[in-house]
Design an enzyme around this catalytic site. Structure first.
Site, mmCIF file in Angstrom:
data_model
loop_
_atom_site.group_PDB
_atom_site.id
_atom_site.type_symbol
_atom_site.label_atom_id
_atom_site.label_comp_id
_atom_site.label_asym_id
_atom_site.label_seq_id
_atom_site.Cartn_x
_atom_site.Cartn_y
_atom_site.Cartn_z
ATOM 1 N NE ARG A 118 -3.547 0.477 2.526
ATOM 2 C CZ ARG A 118 -3.447 1.264 3.612
ATOM 3 N NH1 ARG A 118 -2.799 0.878 4.668
ATOM 4 N NH2 ARG A 118 -4.037 2.448 3.634
ATOM 5 C CE LYS A 183 1.552 -4.925 6.587
ATOM 6 N NZ LYS A 183 1.293 -3.655 5.919
ATOM 7 N NE ARG A 322 3.456 6.156 11.715
ATOM 8 C CZ ARG A 322 4.243 7.163 11.397
ATOM 9 N NH1 ARG A 322 4.878 7.821 12.354
ATOM 10 N NH2 ARG A 322 4.400 7.539 10.162
HETATM 11 C C1 BTN Z 1 0.513 -3.736 2.373
HETATM 12 O O1 BTN Z 1 1.261 -2.794 2.094
HETATM 13 O O2 BTN Z 1 0.226 -3.981 3.546
HETATM 14 C C2 BTN Z 1 -0.076 -4.589 1.280
HETATM 15 C C3 BTN Z 1 0.882 -5.672 0.849
HETATM 16 C C4 BTN Z 1 0.327 -6.556 -0.264
HETATM 17 C C5 BTN Z 1 1.383 -7.505 -0.808
HETATM 18 C C6 BTN Z 1 0.779 -8.510 -1.731
HETATM 19 S S1 BTN Z 1 1.891 -9.843 -2.090
HETATM 20 C C7 BTN Z 1 0.796 -10.426 -3.310
HETATM 21 C C8 BTN Z 1 0.275 -9.212 -4.035
HETATM 22 N N1 BTN Z 1 1.179 -8.807 -5.093
HETATM 23 C C9 BTN Z 1 1.725 -7.622 -4.857
HETATM 24 O O3 BTN Z 1 2.541 -7.039 -5.597
HETATM 25 N N2 BTN Z 1 1.267 -7.120 -3.709
HETATM 26 C C10 BTN Z 1 0.319 -8.011 -3.077
#
Ligand code: BTN
Length: 327
Positions: A118, A183, A322
């Site tokens: 994100r 996380k 946060r």
């Molecule tokens: C976050 O930032 O919390 C979201 C992370 C999401 C990662 C997943 S891994 C599978 C899918 N492919 C990606 O490039 N991103 C999501």
């Protein structure tokens, strides 16, 4: 990709170069070259004179067969396409670029070279250690039907992990999965299509399962692995394939029912998992910081922030929350 070599080394035992060469039908020099390529993928391979090569601790490789045999047939009926890749830039990008039909298409990869998180962040994605899964679904009645979907996915993900024997997991708005403040999984939703008509959503899930500290040096926030959680709870963690199957059982049924149900069917569960409920938090939107008390989420999944006795709705993909540390 040296998948056959990886399968031989996955047991964590020593294998001599000669033995590996014989099984793969190649020379010892060719085995050595393949080993170098695996090292480039950051797969840790130990080489000991007289013993051969081994992957310390072994590798739990994803298996399509194990995933399908562990899946609930009702969820399996929603699945139209399933792709298991060894390497890809990003499973979300892969599905966004692939014109599949209207049912669920799933892409799973052992490694991502450009995993996305994100707010423009990178998602660290070493080979064979975590879960990188994306699933696409088409909705007919525009983006408004998708309100709160990313929060509901967080709830589905925790239900799946609880079925694997894990407990103590919670959600940080909108959908970070935390354990003891660290996380363990993140969710990235991306959409294409018509804002008021047919639109396609890609749900991307990244979950830390057994990542080593070296791979994680680029992560700038506290994180934890499922293996560490399982060890703390004295639980034997099931294989990554079984975790994927349980995740798909929940995710596919959620996607199938969401247009009719909406977030209101998931809100109570989300509120029970809310780790910041009643706590003083800072909300960041670009350079702007708002301080208040987190009061859960409304029917659309917007975060409710109490400031001077008034509830304010906070929503949007760029917001981060946060816990506030006293100045
Ligand atoms: C976050 O930032 O919390 C979201 C992370 C999401 C990662 C997943 S891994 C599978 C899918 N492919 C990606 O490039 N991103 C999501």
């Amino acid at each position: 990709m040296q998948l056959n070599l990886l399968k031989l080394l996955a047991d964590g035992e020593y294998h001599s170069g000669a033995d590996l060469g014989e099984k793969l039908g190649v020379s010892r020099a060719a085995v050595w070259k393949q080993i170098q390529k695996l090292a480039e993928l950051s797969v840790v391979i130990e080489s000991v004179k007289g013993l051969g090569y081994r992957i310390p601790g072994g590798l739990d490789l994803l298996s399509e067969l194990e995933i399908f045999s562990s899946m609930d047939p009702v969820a399996g009926d929603c699945l139209q396409n399933f792709t298991l890749l060894q390497q890809v830039d990003s499973t979300n990008s892969y599905l966004l670029a692939t014109p599949f039909g209207t049912g669920a298409s799933v892409c799973l990869a052992e490694q991502q070279s450009a995993g996305r998180g994100r707010r423009g962040r990178t998602w660290v994605s070493p080979y064979g250690k975590n879960i990188y899964l994306s699933c696409t679904w088409t909705f007919e009645s525009g983006v408004s039907a998708l309100e709160g979907l990313s929060l509901a996915v967080g709830v589905a993900l925790i239900k799946a992990l609880e079925e694997c024997g894990l407990s103590g997991l919670g959600l940080k708005w909108p959908n970070d999965v935390l354990w003891e403040g660290r996380k363990v999984a993140g969710i990235l939703l991306e959409m294409t299509g018509d804002a008021s008509g047919q639109c396609r959503v890609v749900v991307g899930i990244g979950m830390n399962v057994d990542m080593d500290v070296d791979s994680s040096s680029a992560i700038d926030q506290p994180w934890v692995n499922l293996q560490e959680i399982a060890a703390a709870l004295s639980v034997n963690l099931v294989s990554r394939s079984v975790i994927v199957a349980k995740l798909l059982n929940h995710l596919l049924l959620l996607l199938e029912g969401y247009q009719a149900q909406s977030f209101s069917a998931w809100r109570d569960c989300w509120l029970q998992l809310d780790v910041f409920s009643g706590q003083e938090v800072s909300i960041f939107s670009g350079a702007r910081e708002s301080v208040g008390v987190a009061r859960g989420v409304d029917e659309s999944g917007a975060l409710l922030l109490e400031r001077d006795g008034v509830l304010e709705r906070c929503c949007g993909g760029e917001i981060s929350v946060r816990r506030r540390v006293a100045p």
